[in-house]
Design a protein around this motif. Structure first.
Motif, PDB file in Angstrom:
ATOM      1  N   CYS A  29       0.673  -1.574   0.134  1.00 45.30           N
ATOM      2  CA  CYS A  29      -0.095   0.007  -0.120  1.00 45.30           C
ATOM      3  C   CYS A  29       0.928   1.017  -0.139  1.00 45.30           C
ATOM      4  CB  CYS A  29      -1.052   0.084   1.125  1.00 45.30           C
ATOM      5  SG  CYS A  29      -1.942   1.364   1.742  1.00 45.30           S
ATOM      6  N   GLU A  30       0.772   2.076  -1.117  1.00 46.98           N
ATOM      7  CA  GLU A  30       1.106   3.835  -1.091  1.00 46.98           C
ATOM      8  C   GLU A  30       0.215   4.012   0.189  1.00 46.98           C
ATOM      9  OE1 GLU A  30       3.317   5.273  -2.086  1.00 46.98           O
ATOM     10  OE2 GLU A  30       4.458   3.945  -3.865  1.00 46.98           O
ATOM     11  N   LYS A  31       1.972   4.844   0.832  1.00 50.09           N
ATOM     12  CA  LYS A  31       1.269   6.047   2.048  1.00 50.09           C
ATOM     13  C   LYS A  31       0.813   7.207   1.391  1.00 50.09           C
ATOM     14  CE  LYS A  31       2.940  10.281   1.091  1.00 50.09           C
ATOM     15  NZ  LYS A  31       2.457  10.736  -0.223  1.00 50.09           N
ATOM     16  N   PRO A  32      -0.089   7.831   2.363  1.00 47.47           N
ATOM     17  CA  PRO A  32      -0.441   7.272   3.548  1.00 47.47           C
ATOM     18  C   PRO A  32      -1.630   6.267   3.983  1.00 47.47           C
ATOM     19  CG  PRO A  32      -1.753   9.417   3.207  1.00 47.47           C
ATOM     20  CD  PRO A  32      -0.805   8.521   1.530  1.00 47.47           C
ATOM     21  N   ILE A  33      -1.363   5.179   4.696  1.00 48.78           N
ATOM     22  CA  ILE A  33      -2.382   4.165   4.899  1.00 48.78           C
ATOM     23  C   ILE A  33      -3.938   4.535   4.936  1.00 48.78           C
ATOM     24  CG2 ILE A  33      -2.271   4.210   7.408  1.00 48.78           C
ATOM     25  CD1 ILE A  33      -1.631   0.990   7.131  1.00 48.78           C
ATOM     26  N   GLY A  34      -4.454   5.541   5.407  1.00 44.36           N
ATOM     27  CA  GLY A  34      -5.170   6.067   5.161  1.00 44.36           C
ATOM     28  C   GLY A  34      -5.109   7.654   5.758  1.00 44.36           C
ATOM     29  N   VAL A  35      -6.367   7.936   6.581  1.00 43.78           N
ATOM     30  CA  VAL A  35      -6.281   9.503   6.962  1.00 43.78           C
ATOM     31  C   VAL A  35      -7.304   9.726   7.687  1.00 43.78           C
ATOM     32  CG1 VAL A  35      -6.369  10.302   3.750  1.00 43.78           C
ATOM     33  CG2 VAL A  35      -8.623   9.561   4.760  1.00 43.78           C
ATOM     34  N   ASP A  36      -7.991   8.754   7.754  1.00 46.39           N
ATOM     35  CA  ASP A  36      -8.618   8.465   8.972  1.00 46.39           C
ATOM     36  C   ASP A  36      -8.084   7.443  10.005  1.00 46.39           C
ATOM     37  OD1 ASP A  36     -12.075   9.210   9.493  1.00 46.39           O
ATOM     38  OD2 ASP A  36     -11.031   7.189  10.335  1.00 46.39           O
ATOM     39  N   VAL A  37      -7.998   8.034  10.957  1.00 47.38           N
ATOM     40  CA  VAL A  37      -7.613   7.182  12.567  1.00 47.38           C
ATOM     41  C   VAL A  37      -8.325   6.150  12.551  1.00 47.38           C
ATOM     42  CG1 VAL A  37      -6.538   7.424  14.603  1.00 47.38           C
ATOM     43  CG2 VAL A  37      -5.614   9.189  12.470  1.00 47.38           C
ATOM     44  N   ASP A  38     -10.008   6.287  12.905  1.00 53.35           N
ATOM     45  CA  ASP A  38     -10.281   5.523  13.310  1.00 53.35           C
ATOM     46  C   ASP A  38     -10.932   3.876  12.586  1.00 53.35           C
ATOM     47  OD1 ASP A  38     -10.773   6.070  16.079  1.00 53.35           O
ATOM     48  OD2 ASP A  38     -12.479   7.235  15.365  1.00 53.35           O
ATOM     49  N   GLU A  39     -10.663   4.435  10.955  1.00 49.44           N
ATOM     50  CA  GLU A  39     -10.169   3.385   9.991  1.00 49.44           C
ATOM     51  C   GLU A  39      -9.106   2.715   9.668  1.00 49.44           C
ATOM     52  OE1 GLU A  39     -10.840   4.910   5.450  1.00 49.44           O
ATOM     53  OE2 GLU A  39     -12.111   2.437   5.967  1.00 49.44           O
ATOM     54  N   ILE A  40      -8.157   3.224  10.065  1.00 50.33           N
ATOM     55  CA  ILE A  40      -6.793   2.758   9.858  1.00 50.33           C
ATOM     56  C   ILE A  40      -6.569   1.413  10.844  1.00 50.33           C
ATOM     57  CG2 ILE A  40      -4.743   2.739   9.957  1.00 50.33           C
ATOM     58  CD1 ILE A  40      -4.908   5.776   8.964  1.00 50.33           C
ATOM     59  N   ARG A  41      -7.301   1.252  12.225  1.00 53.53           N
ATOM     60  CA  ARG A  41      -6.939   1.177  13.349  1.00 53.53           C
ATOM     61  C   ARG A  41      -7.822   0.423  13.369  1.00 53.53           C
ATOM     62  NH1 ARG A  41      -3.836   3.654  18.090  1.00 53.53           N
ATOM     63  NH2 ARG A  41      -4.294   5.466  18.161  1.00 53.53           N
ATOM     64  N   HIS A  42      -9.049  -0.841  12.647  1.00 51.31           N
ATOM     65  CA  HIS A  42      -9.933  -1.257  12.527  1.00 51.31           C
ATOM     66  C   HIS A  42      -9.032  -1.872  11.544  1.00 51.31           C
ATOM     67  CE1 HIS A  42     -13.269  -3.064  11.103  1.00 51.31           C
ATOM     68  NE2 HIS A  42     -13.598  -2.853   9.878  1.00 51.31           N
ATOM     69  N   THR A  43      -8.862  -1.260  10.267  1.00 48.36           N
ATOM     70  CA  THR A  43      -8.250  -2.166   9.297  1.00 48.36           C
ATOM     71  C   THR A  43      -6.879  -3.014   9.474  1.00 48.36           C
ATOM     72  OG1 THR A  43      -9.024   0.007   7.349  1.00 48.36           O
ATOM     73  CG2 THR A  43      -7.272  -1.575   6.908  1.00 48.36           C
ATOM     74  N   LEU A  44      -5.790  -2.210  10.501  1.00 46.89           N
ATOM     75  CA  LEU A  44      -4.631  -3.563  10.844  1.00 46.89           C
ATOM     76  C   LEU A  44      -5.679  -4.276  11.849  1.00 46.89           C
ATOM     77  CD1 LEU A  44      -2.472  -0.026  12.187  1.00 46.89           C
ATOM     78  CD2 LEU A  44      -2.730  -1.453   9.957  1.00 46.89           C
ATOM     79  N   ASP A  45      -6.902  -4.148  12.661  1.00 47.85           N
ATOM     80  CA  ASP A  45      -7.085  -4.940  13.328  1.00 47.85           C
ATOM     81  C   ASP A  45      -7.802  -6.326  12.144  1.00 47.85           C
ATOM     82  OD1 ASP A  45      -6.752  -4.517  15.918  1.00 47.85           O
ATOM     83  OD2 ASP A  45      -8.881  -3.278  15.929  1.00 47.85           O
ATOM     84  N   VAL A  46      -8.296  -5.985  11.168  1.00 47.32           N
ATOM     85  CA  VAL A  46      -8.778  -7.125  10.274  1.00 47.32           C
ATOM     86  C   VAL A  46      -8.010  -7.899   9.713  1.00 47.32           C
ATOM     87  CG1 VAL A  46      -9.980  -7.013   7.572  1.00 47.32           C
ATOM     88  CG2 VAL A  46     -10.891  -5.612   9.322  1.00 47.32           C
ATOM     89  N   VAL A  47      -6.275  -7.139   9.084  1.00 47.41           N
ATOM     90  CA  VAL A  47      -5.387  -7.568   8.412  1.00 47.41           C
ATOM     91  C   VAL A  47      -4.275  -8.249   9.770  1.00 47.41           C
ATOM     92  CG1 VAL A  47      -2.433  -6.876   8.608  1.00 47.41           C
ATOM     93  CG2 VAL A  47      -4.675  -5.408   7.254  1.00 47.41           C
ATOM     94  N   GLU A  48      -4.950  -8.448  11.019  1.00 48.23           N
ATOM     95  CA  GLU A  48      -4.371  -8.694  11.736  1.00 48.23           C
ATOM     96  C   GLU A  48      -4.557 -10.569  11.446  1.00 48.23           C
ATOM     97  OE1 GLU A  48      -3.315  -7.113  15.814  1.00 48.23           O
ATOM     98  OE2 GLU A  48      -3.015  -9.837  16.403  1.00 48.23           O
ATOM     99  N   GLN A  49      -6.375 -10.274  11.487  1.00 46.02           N
ATOM    100  CA  GLN A  49      -7.173 -11.213  11.873  1.00 46.02           C
ATOM    101  C   GLN A  49      -7.714 -12.100  10.796  1.00 46.02           C
ATOM    102  OE1 GLN A  49     -10.939  -9.309  12.577  1.00 46.02           O
ATOM    103  NE2 GLN A  49     -11.056  -9.427  14.831  1.00 46.02           N
ATOM    104  N   ALA A  50      -6.957 -11.928   9.385  1.00 43.84           N
ATOM    105  CA  ALA A  50      -6.944 -12.411   8.177  1.00 43.84           C
ATOM    106  C   ALA A  50      -5.415 -12.487   7.907  1.00 43.84           C
ATOM    107  CB  ALA A  50      -6.941 -11.276   7.270  1.00 43.84           C
ATOM    108  N   GLY A  51      -4.765 -12.299   8.932  1.00 39.82           N
ATOM    109  CA  GLY A  51      -3.654 -13.139   8.676  1.00 39.82           C
ATOM    110  C   GLY A  51      -2.312 -12.690   7.268  1.00 39.82           C
ATOM    111  N   ILE A  52      -2.735 -11.744   6.756  1.00 36.82           N
ATOM    112  CA  ILE A  52      -2.771 -10.973   5.520  1.00 36.82           C
ATOM    113  C   ILE A  52      -1.386 -10.370   5.714  1.00 36.82           C
ATOM    114  CG2 ILE A  52      -4.629 -11.433   3.796  1.00 36.82           C
ATOM    115  CD1 ILE A  52      -3.341  -8.041   4.179  1.00 36.82           C
ATOM    116  N   LYS A  53      -0.062 -10.384   4.544  1.00 34.20           N
ATOM    117  CA  LYS A  53       0.854  -9.863   5.017  1.00 34.20           C
ATOM    118  C   LYS A  53       0.898  -7.919   3.483  1.00 34.20           C
ATOM    119  CE  LYS A  53       4.188 -13.377   5.195  1.00 34.20           C
ATOM    120  NZ  LYS A  53       5.485 -13.860   4.734  1.00 34.20           N
ATOM    121  N   LEU A  54       0.688  -7.319   5.464  1.00 31.71           N
ATOM    122  CA  LEU A  54       0.986  -5.495   4.729  1.00 31.71           C
ATOM    123  C   LEU A  54       1.899  -5.093   4.613  1.00 31.71           C
ATOM    124  CD1 LEU A  54      -0.583  -2.941   3.989  1.00 31.71           C
ATOM    125  CD2 LEU A  54      -1.443  -2.861   6.647  1.00 31.71           C
TER     126      LEU A  54
END
Ligand SMILES: NC(=O)c1ccc[n+]([C@@H]2O[C@H](COP(=O)([O-])OP(=O)(O)OC[C@H]3O[C@@H](n4cnc5c(N)ncnc54)[C@H](O)[C@@H]3O)[C@@H](O)[C@H]2O)c1
Length: 339
Positions: free
Chosen positions: A100-125
């Motif tokens: 993913c190109e920078k920045p990861i996002g522009v909304d802090v709540d959405e970024i935190r939620h997305t990182l949780d989803v990444v962790e649960q999915a176990g994909i590489k980001l």
């Protein structure tokens, strides 16, 4: 396996400026990577030609097709910042790795939620902070203890010309779009988090930035966790592209530059040594993009750990928002005040 020996199939989202660089680099330097899709809802002839030149198999406006294709094992996100998190989450749902190109996002709540989803999915980001690769020799000198623990880290970046208005409109503002690179570099060089930020920003280059409650010139100071200090200055229009970094420690200083003076040097009381010779602006910039995309494939193929993580992406955005608040409220802001 070395340098993407495993066959990977990638879909590239966004057919704009940055994706153009990435697909050319993959086509030229990663022959085992198949670029199956170049996807853009505004796909036009020029974008199609760009895709064809890089050997992309399918150019399309269909933003779902790659998620439904089991051939695709990873995606590259080169779209406007507000779309990044949703694309990452969609990739998680179908188990595809993400650059993913920078920045990861522009909304802090959405970024935190997305990182949780990444962790649960176990994909590489992996986040695209290309300057880590551009200034890898600086970090290496710090890791080799050539200057001691950095006490003062300075980064300045000047773009030659401001981006087009259509980009300014969607980029989230100078701190999260441009300074975000420099916040990440400060953390990378210092090897620790930034806890407090004081920032000033003005609109001195082009009044178009004011239209979007944005700035084009910034001066930022930061404090690291262990008390070290950092300085960043940015200009959206410095008449030529110019980047300089410096880390000062008790034993000496390491300096790096891209632009008119491209080099990395280490200076101590005993010696002054150029450790990376100068190269052309385009050459050194593109070398870093090549190193970056190679690192992504090595990481998803299990050869190296992910070099720049989602958490790195989040920290840089938190710092950007702290800087913005500091300007608005004319005071130092702790990074943990954000989100
Ligand atoms: N690392 C760097 O040095 C660097 C340099 C430039 C841009 N960037 C980053 O790359 C991203 C893109 O920047 P750019 O300059 O290439 O922008 P750009 O405007 O040139 O291109 C973005 C493209 O994405 C398309 N798009 C929008 N939504 C989409 C979607 N859902 N799916 C597919 N395509 C979509 C747009 O139509 C546009 O063509 C930004 O996040 C920017 O910050 C990084």
């Amino acid at each position: 396996m070395e340098n993407g020996m495993k066959k990977n199939t990638i879909a590239v989202f966004g057919a704009g400026r940055v994706s153009g660089w990435h697909i050319n680099n993959m086509a030229e330097h990663l022959p085992d990577v198949r670029i199956k899709y170049l996807i853009d809802p505004f796909m036009n002839e020029q974008m199609e030609a760009m895709g064809r030149k890089a050997g992309v198999h399918i150019m399309t406006k269909d933003t779902q097709i790659a998620f439904d294709d089991p051939d695709v094992d990873c995606i590259l996100i080169g779209t406007p910042a507000p779309t990044h998190c949703e694309l990452i989450r969609k990739a998680c749902a179908v188990q595809k790795d993400v650059f993913c190109e920078k920045p990861i996002g522009v909304d802090v709540d959405e970024i935190r939620h997305t990182l949780d989803v990444v962790e649960q999915a176990g994909i590489k980001l992996m986040m695209g902070f290309v300057r880590r690769f551009r200034f890898a020799a600086v970090r290496e000198a710090i890791e080799q203890d050539r200057i001691g623990k950095p006490q003062l880290v300075i980064v300045f970046t000047r773009d030659a010309v401001p981006p087009p208005e259509n980009y300014i409109k969607h980029c989230g503002g100078i701190f999260v779009d441009m300074t975000v690179h420099d916040f990440d570099l400060l953390r990378y060089f210092a090897g620790e988090d930034i806890v407090e930020i004081s920032a000033r920003a003005e609109c001195l280059v082009d009044p178009v930035f004011q239209k979007y409650d944005d700035y084009d010139t910034t001066a930022v100071t930061v404090r690291f966790e262990s008390g070290g200090l950092g300085i960043i200055s940015n200009s959206r229009g410095g008449s030529f592209y110019d980047q300089k970094v410096e880390a000062l420690g008790p034993k000496g200083v390491v300096r790096g530059g891209v632009g008119p003076e491209s080099y990395t040097s280490v200076i101590t009381s005993e010696a002054c040594q150029i450790i990376k010779p100068s190269s052309s602006h385009k050459g050194s910039n593109n070398d870093a993009f090549i190193d970056e995309i190679k690192a992504f494939f090595r990481a998803i193929n299990g050869e190296i750990p992910i070099p720049i993580t989602g958490r790195d992406g989040l920290e840089a955005v938190l710092m950007s928002y702290a800087a913005n608040l500091s300007v608005k409220e004319n005071r130092p802001v702790r990074v943990d005040e954000i989100g």
